[in-house]
Enzyme design. Sequence first.
Site, PDB file in Angstrom:
ATOM      1  N   PHE A   1      38.869  61.121   1.416  1.00 60.22           N
ATOM      2  CA  PHE A   1      38.069  61.894   2.375  1.00 60.22           C
ATOM      3  C   PHE A   1      38.850  62.350   3.600  1.00 60.22           C
ATOM      4  O   PHE A   1      38.331  63.103   4.419  1.00 60.22           O
ATOM      5  CB  PHE A   1      36.813  61.135   2.807  1.00 60.22           C
ATOM      6  CG  PHE A   1      37.020  59.722   3.272  1.00 60.22           C
ATOM      7  CD1 PHE A   1      37.694  59.437   4.443  1.00 60.22           C
ATOM      8  CD2 PHE A   1      36.507  58.670   2.532  1.00 60.22           C
ATOM      9  CE1 PHE A   1      37.859  58.137   4.879  1.00 60.22           C
ATOM     10  CE2 PHE A   1      36.665  57.355   2.965  1.00 60.22           C
ATOM     11  CZ  PHE A   1      37.349  57.092   4.137  1.00 60.22           C
TER      12      PHE A   1
ATOM     13  N   LYS B   1      28.127  59.212   1.516  1.00 56.22           N
ATOM     14  CA  LYS B   1      28.818  57.991   1.927  1.00 56.22           C
ATOM     15  C   LYS B   1      28.935  57.086   0.707  1.00 56.22           C
ATOM     16  O   LYS B   1      27.926  56.638   0.160  1.00 56.22           O
ATOM     17  CB  LYS B   1      28.076  57.267   3.051  1.00 56.22           C
ATOM     18  CG  LYS B   1      28.859  56.079   3.600  1.00 56.22           C
ATOM     19  CD  LYS B   1      28.124  55.403   4.731  1.00 56.22           C
ATOM     20  CE  LYS B   1      29.025  54.359   5.401  1.00 56.22           C
ATOM     21  NZ  LYS B   1      29.559  53.372   4.442  1.00 56.22           N
TER      22      LYS B   1
ATOM     23  N   LYS C   1      27.808  58.149  10.507  1.00 53.90           N
ATOM     24  CA  LYS C   1      27.211  57.718   9.246  1.00 53.90           C
ATOM     25  C   LYS C   1      25.686  57.709   9.396  1.00 53.90           C
ATOM     26  O   LYS C   1      25.146  57.216  10.384  1.00 53.90           O
ATOM     27  CB  LYS C   1      27.728  56.335   8.837  1.00 53.90           C
ATOM     28  CG  LYS C   1      27.581  55.249   9.897  1.00 53.90           C
ATOM     29  CD  LYS C   1      28.254  53.958   9.460  1.00 53.90           C
ATOM     30  CE  LYS C   1      28.161  52.886  10.553  1.00 53.90           C
ATOM     31  NZ  LYS C   1      28.832  51.632  10.177  1.00 53.90           N
TER      32      LYS C   1
ATOM     33  N   ARG D   1      37.237  54.013  16.469  1.00 59.99           N
ATOM     34  CA  ARG D   1      35.843  54.361  16.193  1.00 59.99           C
ATOM     35  C   ARG D   1      35.492  55.584  17.014  1.00 59.99           C
ATOM     36  O   ARG D   1      35.703  55.599  18.219  1.00 59.99           O
ATOM     37  CB  ARG D   1      34.918  53.184  16.522  1.00 59.99           C
ATOM     38  CG  ARG D   1      33.529  53.335  15.922  1.00 59.99           C
ATOM     39  CD  ARG D   1      32.739  52.055  16.006  1.00 59.99           C
ATOM     40  NE  ARG D   1      33.278  50.976  15.198  1.00 59.99           N
ATOM     41  CZ  ARG D   1      33.075  50.839  13.893  1.00 59.99           C
ATOM     42  NH1 ARG D   1      32.346  51.732  13.237  1.00 59.99           N
ATOM     43  NH2 ARG D   1      33.595  49.815  13.237  1.00 59.99           N
TER      44      ARG D   1
END
Length: 274
Positions: A115, A43, A191, A185
């Site tokens: 990404f 990340k 994450k 979302r």
Amino acid sequence: MALQVGVLQVGVAQAVAAAPAVMLAQPYRAGAFQPGLHWVSEKYDGVRGYWDGQRLLTRHGHPIRVPAWFTSGWPQRAMDGELWAGRGRFTAAASAVAAEVPDDAAWREMRFMVFDLPDEPADFDHRREAILPLVRTVGTPWIEAVVHGRVADEAELHRLMRRVVAVNGEGLVLHRGDALYQRNRSDALLKLKPQDDAEARVVGHLPGEGKYAGQVGALLVELPDGRRLRLGSGLKDADRRRPPPIGATVTYRYRGFHESGLPRFASFLRVRPD
């Protein structure tokens, strides 16, 4: 697997484009990892960037002022990524993005870490394979494909997270290989970090006491569900003298939740730069 404040105002043109609908990650929860299904990557702690095929935008649709050479030769298709200046250098990345006039020297240190490909009508297994050849057609070192790999189990996942954090990285991202790009979302994107974080809107400045008399003692912030909490921990002296303005969006860290559902040990981290 090899993986590679003060208030910030984003340097933007006067006109603001419609905010691109992007895929947002949910916090990782124990047991969510599925070997052979999830791709894992580092990340990157930078500023979210969305290339719409013509312009580089923030997550909220603000055109980012960049030197012309930075996006020269980029493809006329959407790319989702992170504007990143290196591990532990979030402030440098945010400052470059915030500048009214692009600073060539600052942007020479930046990378656009791609990404995902939002408009690719395929699952992530296929989108991931399409990123590297697309980036290679640009042929410049400041645009890179994020490296994704596999890990065997949840224990290895956490070991990898600790290794990344030990070298000043932020954590990991897990992406379901069978998922389409979802413009909201999604549990298909997770994450994993040592501490969770979230965002809230500043709705008030609470007065300080004692050594903070005459300054801000805490921020009163509103969560997306309308509930409010105080953020005093984490504020630096400069933040107390010049607090984020009413309406600003801030990021805070926390560890778990109270029975009420409010975050525990909430601590101010920074103003969101976009």
